[in-house]
Design a protein around this motif. Structure first.
Motif, PDB file in Angstrom:
ATOM      1  N   GLY A   1       0.801  -1.219   0.000  1.00 12.23           N
ATOM      2  CA  GLY A   1       0.000   0.000   0.000  1.00 12.23           C
ATOM      3  C   GLY A   1       0.832   1.267   0.000  1.00 12.23           C
ATOM      4  N   ASN A   2       2.133   1.113   0.187  1.00 10.80           N
ATOM      5  CA  ASN A   2       3.013   2.273   0.256  1.00 10.80           C
ATOM      6  C   ASN A   2       3.712   2.573  -1.061  1.00 10.80           C
ATOM      7  OD1 ASN A   2       2.430   2.516   2.995  1.00 10.80           O
ATOM      8  ND2 ASN A   2       4.049   1.088   3.547  1.00 10.80           N
ATOM      9  N   GLN A   3       3.517   1.718  -2.049  1.00 11.26           N
ATOM     10  CA  GLN A   3       4.160   1.931  -3.340  1.00 11.26           C
ATOM     11  C   GLN A   3       3.136   1.859  -4.462  1.00 11.26           C
ATOM     12  OE1 GLN A   3       7.740  -0.194  -4.391  1.00 11.26           O
ATOM     13  NE2 GLN A   3       8.798   1.531  -3.482  1.00 11.26           N
ATOM     14  N   VAL A   4       3.402   2.614  -5.492  1.00 10.71           N
ATOM     15  CA  VAL A   4       2.587   2.587  -6.700  1.00 10.71           C
ATOM     16  C   VAL A   4       3.536   2.470  -7.880  1.00 10.71           C
ATOM     17  CG1 VAL A   4       0.682   3.959  -5.761  1.00 10.71           C
ATOM     18  CG2 VAL A   4       2.598   5.116  -6.871  1.00 10.71           C
ATOM     19  N   ARG A   5       2.964   2.173  -9.023  1.00 11.34           N
ATOM     20  CA  ARG A   5       3.733   2.212 -10.264  1.00 11.34           C
ATOM     21  C   ARG A   5       2.917   3.051 -11.231  1.00 11.34           C
ATOM     22  NH1 ARG A   5       7.390  -2.298 -12.824  1.00 11.34           N
ATOM     23  NH2 ARG A   5       8.105  -1.132 -14.640  1.00 11.34           N
ATOM     24  N   ALA A   6       3.600   3.889 -11.977  1.00 13.36           N
ATOM     25  CA  ALA A   6       2.878   4.783 -12.874  1.00 13.36           C
ATOM     26  C   ALA A   6       3.704   5.101 -14.111  1.00 13.36           C
ATOM     27  CB  ALA A   6       2.524   6.082 -12.155  1.00 13.36           C
ATOM     28  N   SER A   7       2.976   5.502 -15.133  1.00 11.31           N
ATOM     29  CA  SER A   7       3.571   6.065 -16.338  1.00 11.31           C
ATOM     30  C   SER A   7       3.018   7.474 -16.474  1.00 11.31           C
ATOM     31  CB  SER A   7       3.179   5.236 -17.566  1.00 11.31           C
ATOM     32  OG  SER A   7       3.714   3.935 -17.480  1.00 11.31           O
ATOM     33  N   HIS A   8       3.753   8.318 -17.171  1.00 16.34           N
ATOM     34  CA  HIS A   8       3.237   9.679 -17.349  1.00 16.34           C
ATOM     35  C   HIS A   8       3.697  10.255 -18.675  1.00 16.34           C
ATOM     36  CE1 HIS A   8       6.799  12.415 -16.079  1.00 16.34           C
ATOM     37  NE2 HIS A   8       7.278  11.228 -16.374  1.00 16.34           N
ATOM     38  N   ILE A   9       3.008  11.300 -19.049  1.00 18.67           N
ATOM     39  CA  ILE A   9       3.416  12.123 -20.184  1.00 18.67           C
ATOM     40  C   ILE A   9       3.629  13.517 -19.606  1.00 18.67           C
ATOM     41  CG2 ILE A   9       2.794  13.090 -22.430  1.00 18.67           C
ATOM     42  CD1 ILE A   9       0.914  10.623 -22.792  1.00 18.67           C
ATOM     43  N   LEU A  10       4.826  14.034 -19.775  1.00 21.88           N
ATOM     44  CA  LEU A  10       5.193  15.361 -19.282  1.00 21.88           C
ATOM     45  C   LEU A  10       5.363  16.300 -20.465  1.00 21.88           C
ATOM     46  CD1 LEU A  10       6.434  17.473 -17.264  1.00 21.88           C
ATOM     47  CD2 LEU A  10       8.636  16.344 -17.678  1.00 21.88           C
ATOM     48  N   ILE A  11       4.710  17.440 -20.381  1.00 21.75           N
ATOM     49  CA  ILE A  11       4.955  18.510 -21.345  1.00 21.75           C
ATOM     50  C   ILE A  11       5.515  19.694 -20.555  1.00 21.75           C
ATOM     51  CG2 ILE A  11       3.995  20.054 -23.107  1.00 21.75           C
ATOM     52  CD1 ILE A  11       3.728  17.113 -23.913  1.00 21.75           C
ATOM     53  N   LYS A  12       6.734  20.063 -20.885  1.00 24.87           N
ATOM     54  CA  LYS A  12       7.364  21.208 -20.222  1.00 24.87           C
ATOM     55  C   LYS A  12       6.907  22.499 -20.893  1.00 24.87           C
ATOM     56  CE  LYS A  12      11.475  18.903 -18.503  1.00 24.87           C
ATOM     57  NZ  LYS A  12      12.919  19.073 -18.273  1.00 24.87           N
ATOM     58  N   HIS A  13       7.038  23.597 -20.145  1.00 21.42           N
ATOM     59  CA  HIS A  13       6.629  24.908 -20.663  1.00 21.42           C
ATOM     60  C   HIS A  13       7.522  25.986 -20.066  1.00 21.42           C
ATOM     61  CE1 HIS A  13       4.615  25.602 -16.801  1.00 21.42           C
ATOM     62  NE2 HIS A  13       4.100  24.388 -16.922  1.00 21.42           N
ATOM     63  N   GLN A  14       7.235  27.223 -20.407  1.00 19.34           N
ATOM     64  CA  GLN A  14       8.054  28.358 -19.964  1.00 19.34           C
ATOM     65  C   GLN A  14       8.256  28.403 -18.458  1.00 19.34           C
ATOM     66  OE1 GLN A  14       5.464  31.370 -21.482  1.00 19.34           O
ATOM     67  NE2 GLN A  14       6.496  31.492 -23.475  1.00 19.34           N
ATOM     68  N   GLY A  15       7.288  27.928 -17.700  1.00 20.86           N
ATOM     69  CA  GLY A  15       7.371  27.972 -16.244  1.00 20.86           C
ATOM     70  C   GLY A  15       8.047  26.759 -15.624  1.00 20.86           C
ATOM     71  N   SER A  16       8.460  25.807 -16.437  1.00 23.26           N
ATOM     72  CA  SER A  16       9.118  24.607 -15.910  1.00 23.26           C
ATOM     73  C   SER A  16      10.469  24.977 -15.310  1.00 23.26           C
ATOM     74  CB  SER A  16       9.324  23.574 -17.019  1.00 23.26           C
ATOM     75  OG  SER A  16       8.088  23.139 -17.533  1.00 23.26           O
ATOM     76  N   ARG A  17      10.837  24.291 -14.241  1.00 27.65           N
ATOM     77  CA  ARG A  17      12.096  24.643 -13.566  1.00 27.65           C
ATOM     78  C   ARG A  17      13.311  24.334 -14.434  1.00 27.65           C
ATOM     79  NH1 ARG A  17      11.800  19.756  -9.293  1.00 27.65           N
ATOM     80  NH2 ARG A  17      12.338  18.171 -10.807  1.00 27.65           N
ATOM     81  N   ARG A  18      13.225  23.317 -15.269  1.00 28.10           N
ATOM     82  CA  ARG A  18      14.332  22.971 -16.165  1.00 28.10           C
ATOM     83  C   ARG A  18      13.804  23.015 -17.589  1.00 28.10           C
ATOM     84  NH1 ARG A  18      16.208  18.082 -18.043  1.00 28.10           N
ATOM     85  NH2 ARG A  18      18.316  18.217 -18.823  1.00 28.10           N
TER      86      ARG A  18
END
Length: 121
Positions: free
Chosen positions: A6-23
């Protein structure tokens, strides 16, 4: 199941960066030329369109992650592997833990950019 299940999950994601992204660089935009010119609204619109394609069955999550995600996990179809609490940015963690296996999130904002997350385990 182990006691930590119950303390772990597995996930996939799609990230779109933009002007406000830290990197403002990614594997597909190493100089950040596109990212610096992408507004948050534009990134959200792109993610919503991808999410709609997944929900309608037009496309598979992992295929779109491989093609569009700014995260290096793109080469694994967006798979981040298993993770526990306090390993990801708080909004990402909270969204992932709130999903049931197989569910996909709405847009999630973090310092990295905007994401859609699919819980896989």
């Amino acid at each position: 199941m182990s006691s930590s299940a119950g303390n772990q999950v597995r996930a996939s994601h799609i990230l779109i960066k933009h002007q406000g992204s830290r990197r403002k660089a990614s594997w597909k935009d190493p100089e950040g030329q596109i990212i610096r010119n992408t507004t948050r609204d534009s990134a959200v619109s792109q993610l919503k369109a991808l999410r709609d394609d997944i929900l309608s069955g037009k496309a598979k999550f992992d295929d779109l992650a491989a093609r569009y995600s700014d995260c290096s996990s793109a080469k694994r179809g967006g798979d981040l592997g298993p993770f526990g609490r306090n390993q990801m940015q708080k909004p990402f963690e909270e969204a992932t833990f709130a999903l049931k296996v197989g569910e996909m999130s709405d847009i999630v904002d973090t310092d990295s950019g905007v994401h859609i997350i699919k819980r896989t385990g």
